[in-house]
Design a protein around this motif. Structure first.
Motif, short mmCIF file in Angstrom:
data_model
loop_
_atom_site.label_atom_id
_atom_site.label_comp_id
_atom_site.label_asym_id
_atom_site.label_seq_id
_atom_site.Cartn_x
_atom_site.Cartn_y
_atom_site.Cartn_z
N GLU A 307 -19.10 13.37 4.80
CA GLU A 307 -19.31 12.26 3.86
C GLU A 307 -18.33 11.13 4.18
OE1 GLU A 307 -21.51 12.02 1.42
OE2 GLU A 307 -22.36 14.06 1.43
N ALA A 308 -18.87 9.94 4.42
CA ALA A 308 -18.04 8.76 4.63
C ALA A 308 -18.15 7.86 3.40
CB ALA A 308 -18.50 7.99 5.87
N SER A 309 -17.01 7.37 2.92
CA SER A 309 -16.98 6.52 1.72
C SER A 309 -17.24 5.07 2.11
CB SER A 309 -15.63 6.63 1.03
OG SER A 309 -15.39 7.97 0.62
N ILE A 310 -18.17 4.44 1.41
CA ILE A 310 -18.48 3.03 1.66
C ILE A 310 -17.33 2.17 1.13
CG2 ILE A 310 -20.07 1.15 1.14
CD1 ILE A 310 -22.31 3.22 1.04
N THR A 311 -16.90 1.22 1.91
CA THR A 311 -15.76 0.37 1.55
C THR A 311 -16.18 -0.70 0.54
OG1 THR A 311 -16.18 -1.18 3.36
CG2 THR A 311 -14.76 0.71 3.82
N GLU A 312 -15.20 -1.43 0.04
CA GLU A 312 -15.44 -2.46 -0.97
C GLU A 312 -16.40 -3.54 -0.47
OE1 GLU A 312 -12.90 -5.78 -3.57
OE2 GLU A 312 -11.87 -4.30 -2.35
N SER A 313 -16.33 -3.83 0.83
CA SER A 313 -17.19 -4.87 1.39
C SER A 313 -18.66 -4.44 1.40
CB SER A 313 -16.76 -5.21 2.81
OG SER A 313 -17.06 -4.13 3.70
N GLY A 314 -18.93 -3.14 1.37
CA GLY A 314 -20.30 -2.65 1.46
C GLY A 314 -20.87 -2.73 2.86
N GLN A 315 -20.03 -3.07 3.84
CA GLN A 315 -20.50 -3.25 5.21
C GLN A 315 -19.93 -2.22 6.17
OE1 GLN A 315 -22.78 -6.23 5.79
NE2 GLN A 315 -22.76 -5.43 3.70
N SER A 316 -19.14 -1.30 5.66
CA SER A 316 -18.54 -0.27 6.49
C SER A 316 -18.33 0.99 5.66
CB SER A 316 -17.22 -0.76 7.09
OG SER A 316 -16.29 -1.03 6.06
N ALA A 317 -18.02 2.08 6.34
CA ALA A 317 -17.76 3.35 5.65
C ALA A 317 -16.70 4.11 6.44
CB ALA A 317 -19.04 4.17 5.52
N ILE A 318 -15.92 4.92 5.74
CA ILE A 318 -14.81 5.64 6.38
C ILE A 318 -14.88 7.13 6.06
CG2 ILE A 318 -12.31 5.84 6.64
CD1 ILE A 318 -12.06 2.95 5.73
N TYR A 319 -14.90 7.94 7.12
CA TYR A 319 -14.78 9.39 6.97
C TYR A 319 -13.33 9.76 7.25
CZ TYR A 319 -14.70 14.29 8.31
OH TYR A 319 -14.37 15.62 8.41
N ARG A 320 -12.74 10.59 6.39
CA ARG A 320 -11.34 10.98 6.56
C ARG A 320 -11.21 12.50 6.57
NH1 ARG A 320 -10.69 6.40 3.08
NH2 ARG A 320 -9.34 4.81 4.03
N ASP A 321 -10.40 12.98 7.51
CA ASP A 321 -10.00 14.38 7.55
C ASP A 321 -8.49 14.40 7.30
OD1 ASP A 321 -9.05 16.94 8.36
OD2 ASP A 321 -10.85 17.24 9.57
N GLU A 322 -8.12 14.71 6.06
CA GLU A 322 -6.71 14.62 5.67
C GLU A 322 -5.86 15.63 6.44
OE1 GLU A 322 -5.67 12.30 3.88
OE2 GLU A 322 -7.48 11.53 2.91
N GLU A 323 -6.43 16.80 6.76
CA GLU A 323 -5.65 17.84 7.44
C GLU A 323 -5.15 17.37 8.80
OE1 GLU A 323 -6.16 22.45 9.06
OE2 GLU A 323 -7.77 21.49 7.88
N TYR A 324 -6.00 16.68 9.54
CA TYR A 324 -5.65 16.24 10.89
C TYR A 324 -5.22 14.76 10.94
CZ TYR A 324 -7.67 20.61 12.59
OH TYR A 324 -7.94 21.93 12.82
N GLY A 325 -5.26 14.09 9.80
CA GLY A 325 -4.92 12.67 9.79
C GLY A 325 -5.89 11.85 10.62
N TYR A 326 -7.17 12.20 10.52
CA TYR A 326 -8.21 11.59 11.36
C TYR A 326 -9.13 10.71 10.51
CZ TYR A 326 -12.58 11.36 14.06
OH TYR A 326 -13.71 10.94 14.71
N GLU A 327 -9.50 9.55 11.06
CA GLU A 327 -10.47 8.66 10.41
C GLU A 327 -11.57 8.28 11.39
OE1 GLU A 327 -7.83 6.25 7.04
OE2 GLU A 327 -8.60 5.21 8.83
N MET A 328 -12.79 8.23 10.89
CA MET A 328 -13.94 7.73 11.64
C MET A 328 -14.52 6.58 10.82
SD MET A 328 -17.61 9.55 12.47
CE MET A 328 -17.04 10.76 13.64
N ILE A 329 -14.48 5.37 11.39
CA ILE A 329 -14.91 4.17 10.66
C ILE A 329 -16.26 3.71 11.19
CG2 ILE A 329 -14.29 1.84 9.93
CD1 ILE A 329 -11.37 2.59 10.69
N PHE A 330 -17.22 3.53 10.30
CA PHE A 330 -18.54 3.00 10.63
C PHE A 330 -18.55 1.50 10.37
CE2 PHE A 330 -19.34 7.39 9.81
CZ PHE A 330 -20.54 7.76 10.42
N TYR A 331 -18.93 0.70 11.36
CA TYR A 331 -19.17 -0.73 11.18
C TYR A 331 -20.66 -0.98 11.40
CZ TYR A 331 -14.11 -1.46 11.49
OH TYR A 331 -12.76 -1.42 11.27
#
Length: 362
Positions: A307-331
């Motif tokens: 699950e990636a959370s949609i950002t405030e802009s509504g134009q991107s989304a971010i998936y986060r893995d807190e355990e590994y400190g990893y982010e995947m950003i959708f533009y």
């Protein structure tokens, strides 16, 4: 002497005394100015003439955004105070570093919730590490209000020209609509290769956060840069490229550009809500080329039901893995593609990555 004569003599003496007193008074007041006329005072202080601005030679213009090109001014009192305390302004420091004022791009604009600000751009052509190509000095009544500069890059190509500065609400469809933002277009050259001297544009967006500050919108700049189809940009093109994308149409399976049997990435977007993008990712990387493929030397990576959370802009989304400190950003882009940018990790097999541009499978 009889009484009558004595009285006559006394009267004559009184008249003579009065005449003498009047003559003395006239002599004392001779040369005195008439009442009601003020004489100039040598101790009076005349008004200080305002010092000419270093931009006084710049042309005065008016533009459609009701901004007027004028030189920023500092009151004589402020100048005297600064001189007395040996205080340097930010502009002084930038000029010492080799920056130059872009006189024809100095504007005054009345910003909602802030008031009238003078925006003074200063630029430099060098490509020194950590040295931004320009600063925007916002000042109010001669006092520095905020300094803006491009963020997020260690170095830039050589600045060719500061092309434009404009004031507009670049995201009128957002929750913070109605606030004027600052748009800058600068042209750069790489200096290398066949097209090393051919300029290309970069757009910089400083958003009015509605609380009296301007913040650079790197996400919007990224989206504009990807969506541009021409080498150089105009303000009109930037405003068009900044229009929002309907991300609800991004459903289905997408494959990363450049995928092959040796390395590939596939993302399937299953569902999009107002706040979440549900997706899965599968990727692999072959170590050792064709020989590694024969030997089965393949590293894998995958995410299931992420699950990636949609950002405030509504134009991107971010998936986060807190355990590994990893982010995947959708533009998400207007041409129907989206880009993945990773930060942190790794969370997959060796050399496996999700980064890249993804196009929908036909």
């Amino acid at each position: 002497m009889n009484g009558t004569n004595r009285k006559l003599l006394s009267l004559l003496l009184l008249l003579a005394l009065a005449a003498a007193t009047a003559a003395c008074k006239d002599n004392r007041e001779e040369g005195k100015e008439p009442v009601g006329q003020a004489t100039p005072s040598t101790s009076s202080t005349t008004a200080l003439a305002e010092s000419p601005s270093p931009l006084a030679a710049s042309p005065v213009k008016e533009e459609s955004a009701s901004a007027t090109v004028v030189p920023p001014t500092v009151s004589p009192t402020d100048k005297q105070a600064a001189k007395g305390s040996n205080r340097k302004t930010e502009l002084d420091e930038y000029l010492e570093q080799g920056y130059q004022v872009e006189a024809k791009h100095v504007f005054i604009h009345d910003f909602e919730g802030i008031g009238k600000l003078t925006i003074t751009p200063v630029t430099i052509n060098s490509v020194g590490e950590g040295l931004p190509p320009f600063y925007l000095i916002a000042s109010m009544n001669g006092v520095e209000y905020q300094i803006m500069k491009p963020e997020g890059e260690d170095s830039y190509p050589m600045l060719s020209s500061f092309e434009a500065i404009a004031f507009a609400d670049i995201d009128p469809h957002s929750l913070k609509s109605g606030y004027t933002d600052i748009i800058v277009i600068a042209d750069f050259i790489t200096g290398a290769g066949r097209e090393g001297t051919v300029p290309f544009s970069k757009a910089f967006i400083f958003k009015n956060d509605s609380w009296g500050n301007f913040l650079e919108d790197k996400e919007l700049e990224h989206r504009i840069a990807h969506s541009a189809t021409t080498r150089t940009l105009t303000v009109k093109q930037v405003l068009k490229l900044a229009e929002p994308v309907d991300i609800n149409r991004f459903r289905g399976t997408y494959t990363r550009e450049g995928s092959s049997e040796y390395q590939a990435g596939t993302i399937t977007i299953k569902r999009i809500t107002d706040s979440q993008v549900s997706f899965s990712f599968d990727g692999h990387h072959v170590n050792g080329g064709e020989e590694g493929l024969k030997l089965g030397n393949v590293n894998l990576g995958n995410l299931e039901n992420a699950e990636a959370s949609i950002t405030e802009s509504g134009q991107s989304a971010i998936y986060r893995d807190e355990e590994y400190g990893y982010e995947m950003i959708f533009y998400f882009y207007s041409d129907g593609t989206f880009e993945i940018v990773e930060d942190g990790g790794p969370v997959y097999g060796h050399n496996v990555t999700a980064e890249g541009i993804y196009k929908k499978d036909r």
